[in-house]
Motif scaffolding. Sequence first.
Motif, PDB file in Angstrom:
ATOM      1  N   SER A  39      66.245   9.797  16.151  1.00 51.64           N
ATOM      2  CA  SER A  39      66.021  11.049  15.429  1.00 51.64           C
ATOM      3  C   SER A  39      66.993  11.126  14.267  1.00 51.64           C
ATOM      4  O   SER A  39      68.149  10.714  14.380  1.00 51.64           O
ATOM      5  CB  SER A  39      66.233  12.250  16.350  1.00 51.64           C
ATOM      6  N   ARG A  64      67.078  14.191  12.774  1.00 46.28           N
ATOM      7  CA  ARG A  64      67.157  15.654  12.612  1.00 46.28           C
ATOM      8  C   ARG A  64      68.607  16.124  12.673  1.00 46.28           C
ATOM      9  O   ARG A  64      69.394  15.651  13.483  1.00 46.28           O
ATOM     10  CB  ARG A  64      66.386  16.347  13.732  1.00 46.28           C
ATOM     11  N   ALA A  67      62.654  10.869  21.899  1.00 44.64           N
ATOM     12  CA  ALA A  67      62.036  12.168  22.168  1.00 44.64           C
ATOM     13  C   ALA A  67      60.550  12.061  21.835  1.00 44.64           C
ATOM     14  O   ALA A  67      60.139  11.165  21.095  1.00 44.64           O
ATOM     15  CB  ALA A  67      62.675  13.236  21.291  1.00 44.64           C
ATOM     16  N   GLU A  68      59.770  12.979  22.385  1.00 37.64           N
ATOM     17  CA  GLU A  68      58.345  12.993  22.055  1.00 37.64           C
ATOM     18  C   GLU A  68      58.151  13.766  20.755  1.00 37.64           C
ATOM     19  O   GLU A  68      58.615  14.885  20.601  1.00 37.64           O
ATOM     20  CB  GLU A  68      57.562  13.674  23.190  1.00 37.64           C
ATOM     21  N   TYR A  69      57.481  13.130  19.814  1.00 36.16           N
ATOM     22  CA  TYR A  69      57.173  13.754  18.523  1.00 36.16           C
ATOM     23  C   TYR A  69      55.658  13.679  18.351  1.00 36.16           C
ATOM     24  O   TYR A  69      55.104  12.592  18.156  1.00 36.16           O
ATOM     25  CB  TYR A  69      57.838  12.992  17.377  1.00 36.16           C
ATOM     26  N   ASN A  70      55.009  14.816  18.416  1.00 36.67           N
ATOM     27  CA  ASN A  70      53.557  14.853  18.281  1.00 36.67           C
ATOM     28  C   ASN A  70      52.885  13.850  19.219  1.00 36.67           C
ATOM     29  O   ASN A  70      52.052  13.037  18.804  1.00 36.67           O
ATOM     30  CB  ASN A  70      53.132  14.624  16.824  1.00 36.67           C
ATOM     31  N   SER A  71      53.289  13.917  20.478  1.00 35.32           N
ATOM     32  CA  SER A  71      52.722  13.080  21.550  1.00 35.32           C
ATOM     33  C   SER A  71      52.878  11.586  21.289  1.00 35.32           C
ATOM     34  O   SER A  71      52.081  10.779  21.775  1.00 35.32           O
ATOM     35  CB  SER A  71      51.233  13.407  21.777  1.00 35.32           C
ATOM     36  N   GLY A  97      70.017  17.284  16.033  1.00 32.61           N
ATOM     37  CA  GLY A  97      69.083  16.754  17.036  1.00 32.61           C
ATOM     38  C   GLY A  97      69.846  16.309  18.279  1.00 32.61           C
ATOM     39  O   GLY A  97      71.077  16.220  18.286  1.00 32.61           O
ATOM     40  N   MET A  98      69.083  16.045  19.350  1.00 34.37           N
ATOM     41  CA  MET A  98      69.707  15.687  20.627  1.00 34.37           C
ATOM     42  C   MET A  98      69.880  14.175  20.804  1.00 34.37           C
ATOM     43  O   MET A  98      70.511  13.721  21.759  1.00 34.37           O
ATOM     44  CB  MET A  98      68.853  16.220  21.782  1.00 34.37           C
ATOM     45  N   ALA A  99      69.290  13.399  19.902  1.00 30.77           N
ATOM     46  CA  ALA A  99      69.212  11.947  20.091  1.00 30.77           C
ATOM     47  C   ALA A  99      70.580  11.294  20.303  1.00 30.77           C
ATOM     48  O   ALA A  99      70.751  10.503  21.235  1.00 30.77           O
ATOM     49  CB  ALA A  99      68.510  11.313  18.892  1.00 30.77           C
ATOM     50  N   TYR A 159      63.261  12.380  26.437  1.00 31.59           N
ATOM     51  CA  TYR A 159      63.812  13.719  26.672  1.00 31.59           C
ATOM     52  C   TYR A 159      63.013  14.708  25.848  1.00 31.59           C
ATOM     53  O   TYR A 159      62.276  14.335  24.927  1.00 31.59           O
ATOM     54  CB  TYR A 159      65.297  13.771  26.288  1.00 31.59           C
ATOM     55  N   SER A 160      63.160  15.972  26.218  1.00 29.27           N
ATOM     56  CA  SER A 160      62.512  17.004  25.406  1.00 29.27           C
ATOM     57  C   SER A 160      63.431  18.198  25.344  1.00 29.27           C
ATOM     58  O   SER A 160      64.490  18.213  25.970  1.00 29.27           O
ATOM     59  CB  SER A 160      61.163  17.403  26.018  1.00 29.27           C
ATOM     60  N   ALA A 161      63.013  19.175  24.592  1.00 24.57           N
ATOM     61  CA  ALA A 161      63.844  20.370  24.431  1.00 24.57           C
ATOM     62  C   ALA A 161      63.877  21.198  25.711  1.00 24.57           C
ATOM     63  O   ALA A 161      64.673  22.107  25.847  1.00 24.57           O
ATOM     64  CB  ALA A 161      63.325  21.200  23.265  1.00 24.57           C
TER      65      ALA A 161
HETATM   66  C1  LIG Z   1      58.062  17.124  14.609  1.00 25.01           C
HETATM   67  C2  LIG Z   1      58.261  17.356  16.089  1.00 25.01           C
HETATM   68  C3  LIG Z   1      57.231  17.067  16.966  1.00 25.01           C
HETATM   69  C4  LIG Z   1      57.389  17.277  18.345  1.00 25.01           C
HETATM   70  N1  LIG Z   1      56.375  16.979  19.192  1.00 25.01           N
HETATM   71  C5  LIG Z   1      56.536  17.162  20.543  1.00 25.01           C
HETATM   72  C6  LIG Z   1      55.510  16.810  21.451  1.00 25.01           C
HETATM   73  O1  LIG Z   1      54.453  16.340  21.106  1.00 25.01           O
HETATM   74  N2  LIG Z   1      55.729  17.012  22.781  1.00 25.01           N
HETATM   75  C7  LIG Z   1      56.923  17.539  23.245  1.00 25.01           C
HETATM   76  O2  LIG Z   1      57.065  17.692  24.459  1.00 25.01           O
HETATM   77  N3  LIG Z   1      57.910  17.851  22.398  1.00 25.01           N
HETATM   78  C8  LIG Z   1      57.753  17.685  21.072  1.00 25.01           C
HETATM   79  N4  LIG Z   1      58.750  18.026  20.205  1.00 25.01           N
HETATM   80  C9  LIG Z   1      60.030  18.513  20.758  1.00 25.01           C
HETATM   81  C10 LIG Z   1      61.065  17.397  20.730  1.00 25.01           C
HETATM   82  O3  LIG Z   1      60.777  16.391  21.676  1.00 25.01           O
HETATM   83  C11 LIG Z   1      62.467  17.981  20.996  1.00 25.01           C
HETATM   84  O4  LIG Z   1      62.713  18.952  20.003  1.00 25.01           O
HETATM   85  C12 LIG Z   1      63.537  16.913  20.949  1.00 25.01           C
HETATM   86  O5  LIG Z   1      64.785  17.551  21.137  1.00 25.01           O
HETATM   87  C13 LIG Z   1      63.528  16.206  19.589  1.00 25.01           C
HETATM   88  O6  LIG Z   1      64.504  15.201  19.583  1.00 25.01           O
HETATM   89  P1  LIG Z   1      65.774  15.284  18.618  1.00 25.01           P
HETATM   90  O7  LIG Z   1      66.431  16.618  18.930  1.00 25.01           O
HETATM   91  O8  LIG Z   1      66.642  14.145  19.009  1.00 25.01           O
HETATM   92  O9  LIG Z   1      65.259  15.208  17.226  1.00 25.01           O
HETATM   93  C14 LIG Z   1      58.611  17.815  18.839  1.00 25.01           C
HETATM   94  C15 LIG Z   1      59.648  18.103  17.923  1.00 25.01           C
HETATM   95  C16 LIG Z   1      59.480  17.881  16.567  1.00 25.01           C
HETATM   96  C17 LIG Z   1      60.637  18.186  15.626  1.00 25.01           C
END
Ligand SMILES: Cc1cc2nc3c(=O)[nH]c(=O)nc-3n(C[C@H](O)[C@H](O)[C@H](O)COP(=O)(O)O)c2cc1C
Length: 125
Positions: free
Chosen positions: A16, A18, A89-93, A21-23, A121-123
Amino acid sequence: MTAQGSQLRFLVFVGSVRRNGMAARVGRFVQKLLETRHHSVEVLDPKELNLGEVIQPLHFYSNPRQVPAILHHINEKIKAADGFVVVAAEYNSAISPASSSLMGNFPQSSYAYRPSAIVTYSAGE
Ligand SMILES: Cc1cc2nc3c(=O)[nH]c(=O)nc-3n(C[C@H](O)[C@H](O)[C@H](O)COP(=O)(O)O)c2cc1C
């Protein structure tokens, strides 16, 4: 405790760029976990490496002398590693664009025949 002879070299890819971000946090957690088991670990963070989006991966250069030194440097680390952990992390599946871009700069052959793991991981919302 792991015997000296079985100490492994891991590369951890965090994915990530961001702000806040949590990465990096998850990457450090994985690093500590492996170090507790006496493995050596290097974390590759796209935010620090600052390669941007992958446009021209290492293996797309027709003239190897034009390959940026940073790509050569990371490629050698990948080839020397015993195993990989992708912290994603999951980004848009899907896998995050930052993970995909970072790892996509290097040919499949550099990663081949080593074990890998994925930590997601996720939020938590
Ligand atoms: C652009 C974007 C898309 C995301 N898509 C998903 C998703 O499809 N499914 C999910 O469970 N979380 C999704 N999230 C939540 C992220 O997994 C969560 O915010 C995570 O902390 C992101 O990692 P980072 O903080 O290291 O950037 C998304 C977040 C972002 C910013």
